[in-house]
Design a protein around this motif. Structure first.
Motif, PDB file in Angstrom:
ATOM      1  N   MET A   1     -28.943 -23.021 -47.062  1.00 19.67           N
ATOM      2  CA  MET A   1     -28.627 -21.433 -46.942  1.00 19.67           C
ATOM      3  C   MET A   1     -28.674 -21.172 -45.778  1.00 19.67           C
ATOM      4  O   MET A   1     -28.987 -21.296 -44.465  1.00 19.67           O
ATOM      5  CB  MET A   1     -30.119 -20.907 -47.796  1.00 19.67           C
ATOM      6  CG  MET A   1     -29.970 -19.764 -47.847  1.00 19.67           C
ATOM      7  SD  MET A   1     -28.711 -19.004 -49.187  1.00 19.67           S
ATOM      8  CE  MET A   1     -28.628 -19.520 -50.646  1.00 19.67           C
ATOM      9  N   SER A   2     -27.516 -20.255 -45.285  1.00 15.03           N
ATOM     10  CA  SER A   2     -27.439 -19.947 -44.359  1.00 15.03           C
ATOM     11  C   SER A   2     -28.434 -18.385 -43.987  1.00 15.03           C
ATOM     12  O   SER A   2     -28.407 -17.591 -44.712  1.00 15.03           O
ATOM     13  CB  SER A   2     -25.961 -19.417 -43.701  1.00 15.03           C
ATOM     14  OG  SER A   2     -24.955 -18.137 -44.702  1.00 15.03           O
ATOM     15  N   THR A   3     -28.390 -18.426 -42.778  1.00 11.49           N
ATOM     16  CA  THR A   3     -29.241 -17.500 -42.009  1.00 11.49           C
ATOM     17  C   THR A   3     -29.117 -16.046 -41.098  1.00 11.49           C
ATOM     18  O   THR A   3     -28.086 -16.733 -40.590  1.00 11.49           O
ATOM     19  CB  THR A   3     -30.803 -17.398 -41.995  1.00 11.49           C
ATOM     20  OG1 THR A   3     -30.471 -18.263 -39.897  1.00 11.49           O
ATOM     21  CG2 THR A   3     -31.747 -18.041 -42.745  1.00 11.49           C
ATOM     22  N   HIS A   4     -28.777 -15.451 -41.131  1.00 14.64           N
ATOM     23  CA  HIS A   4     -29.278 -14.162 -39.914  1.00 14.64           C
ATOM     24  C   HIS A   4     -30.069 -13.625 -39.423  1.00 14.64           C
ATOM     25  O   HIS A   4     -30.675 -13.228 -39.782  1.00 14.64           O
ATOM     26  CB  HIS A   4     -27.820 -13.624 -40.976  1.00 14.64           C
ATOM     27  CG  HIS A   4     -26.277 -13.683 -41.901  1.00 14.64           C
ATOM     28  ND1 HIS A   4     -25.667 -13.739 -41.345  1.00 14.64           N
ATOM     29  CD2 HIS A   4     -26.795 -14.186 -43.649  1.00 14.64           C
ATOM     30  CE1 HIS A   4     -24.665 -14.270 -42.336  1.00 14.64           C
ATOM     31  NE2 HIS A   4     -25.170 -14.510 -43.397  1.00 14.64           N
ATOM     32  N   HIS A   5     -29.412 -13.402 -38.398  1.00 13.64           N
ATOM     33  CA  HIS A   5     -30.559 -12.771 -37.301  1.00 13.64           C
ATOM     34  C   HIS A   5     -29.995 -10.995 -37.947  1.00 13.64           C
ATOM     35  O   HIS A   5     -28.869 -10.537 -37.101  1.00 13.64           O
ATOM     36  CB  HIS A   5     -30.228 -12.797 -36.103  1.00 13.64           C
ATOM     37  CG  HIS A   5     -31.579 -12.493 -35.023  1.00 13.64           C
ATOM     38  ND1 HIS A   5     -32.585 -12.534 -35.677  1.00 13.64           N
ATOM     39  CD2 HIS A   5     -31.205 -11.422 -34.390  1.00 13.64           C
ATOM     40  CE1 HIS A   5     -33.866 -12.091 -34.588  1.00 13.64           C
ATOM     41  NE2 HIS A   5     -33.035 -11.068 -33.890  1.00 13.64           N
ATOM     42  N   ILE A   6     -30.942  -9.864 -37.966  1.00 12.38           N
ATOM     43  CA  ILE A   6     -30.241  -8.325 -38.581  1.00 12.38           C
ATOM     44  C   ILE A   6     -31.341  -7.334 -37.407  1.00 12.38           C
ATOM     45  O   ILE A   6     -32.254  -7.869 -36.861  1.00 12.38           O
ATOM     46  CB  ILE A   6     -30.283  -8.158 -39.411  1.00 12.38           C
ATOM     47  CG1 ILE A   6     -31.465  -8.524 -40.275  1.00 12.38           C
ATOM     48  CG2 ILE A   6     -29.262  -9.436 -40.494  1.00 12.38           C
ATOM     49  CD1 ILE A   6     -31.629  -7.632 -42.164  1.00 12.38           C
ATOM     50  N   HIS A   7     -31.408  -6.934 -37.278  1.00 16.26           N
ATOM     51  CA  HIS A   7     -31.404  -5.483 -36.524  1.00 16.26           C
ATOM     52  C   HIS A   7     -31.524  -4.269 -37.336  1.00 16.26           C
ATOM     53  O   HIS A   7     -30.715  -4.283 -37.862  1.00 16.26           O
ATOM     54  CB  HIS A   7     -31.441  -5.416 -35.217  1.00 16.26           C
ATOM     55  CG  HIS A   7     -30.454  -4.502 -34.529  1.00 16.26           C
ATOM     56  ND1 HIS A   7     -29.639  -5.779 -34.585  1.00 16.26           N
ATOM     57  CD2 HIS A   7     -29.366  -3.546 -33.877  1.00 16.26           C
ATOM     58  CE1 HIS A   7     -28.782  -5.173 -33.705  1.00 16.26           C
ATOM     59  NE2 HIS A   7     -28.896  -3.811 -33.948  1.00 16.26           N
ATOM     60  N   VAL A   8     -32.694  -3.545 -37.871  1.00 14.93           N
ATOM     61  CA  VAL A   8     -32.313  -2.902 -38.809  1.00 14.93           C
ATOM     62  C   VAL A   8     -33.679  -1.775 -37.981  1.00 14.93           C
ATOM     63  O   VAL A   8     -35.237  -2.074 -38.265  1.00 14.93           O
ATOM     64  CB  VAL A   8     -32.790  -3.238 -40.006  1.00 14.93           C
ATOM     65  CG1 VAL A   8     -33.020  -2.092 -41.291  1.00 14.93           C
ATOM     66  CG2 VAL A   8     -32.064  -3.750 -40.700  1.00 14.93           C
TER      67      VAL A   8
END
Length: 158
Positions: A1-8
């Motif tokens: 499963m791929s992960t993503h670094h996000i900012h919200v």
């Protein structure tokens, strides 16, 4: 499963998270950020209990991926009160008894805020239409409409 670094930015606070591709925005809010005011009702966008504002527009957070909110601004029910003062829609729900069991309330409030943003003086029919994507399982619609009318009046007086 791929992960993503996000900012919200949620309710004015910037958050960073590493999320799986399929994580829903509602789960990011509730489980990662501990903002449990946003409810999970139907998981299919039918009830509106999970309604939040994303970049100024209402979305049903049970059908938005967290990665779609990357770089965006989210407002939840926890973000309505400012500096210890209730938002007029929160006052309206309290004054007009718009709260029944409270399950639909966060989504109703966010949809009402969006409605009043677009139409500061809606008719009763316009309120009912504007909230038609949100279901109240207690069927307390009359008092919810009164709460929106209360908020509209209060916001015009300010």
């Amino acid at each position: 499963m791929s992960t993503h670094h996000i900012h919200v930015t949620v309710n004015g606070t910037l958050h960073h998270a590493d999320v799986e591709s399929r994580l829903l925005l509602v789960h990011l809010l509730r489980e990662n950020l501990n903002l449990t005011g946003t409810h999970i009702g139907c998981d299919s966008s039918s009830c509106g209990a999970c309604t939040v504002m994303l970049n100024g527009r209402n979305v049903k957070s049970c059908t938005v991926l967290a990665v779609q909110a990357d770089g965006g601004e989210v407002m939840t029910v926890e973000g309505l009160a400012q500096n210890g003062a209730l938002h007029p829609i929160q006052e309206g729900f309290h004054q007009e008894h718009g709260l029944q069991c409270g399950f639909c309330t966060p989504g109703m409030m966010l949809s009402s805020v969006a409605l009043l943003k677009k139409n500061p003086n809606p008719t009763e029919d316009e309120i009912r239409w504007g909230l038609s994507g949100n279901l109240c399982r207690c069927t307390g619609y009359n008092n919810i409409v009164k709460a929106v009318q209360y908020a509209a009046k209060k916001m015009q007086e300010a």
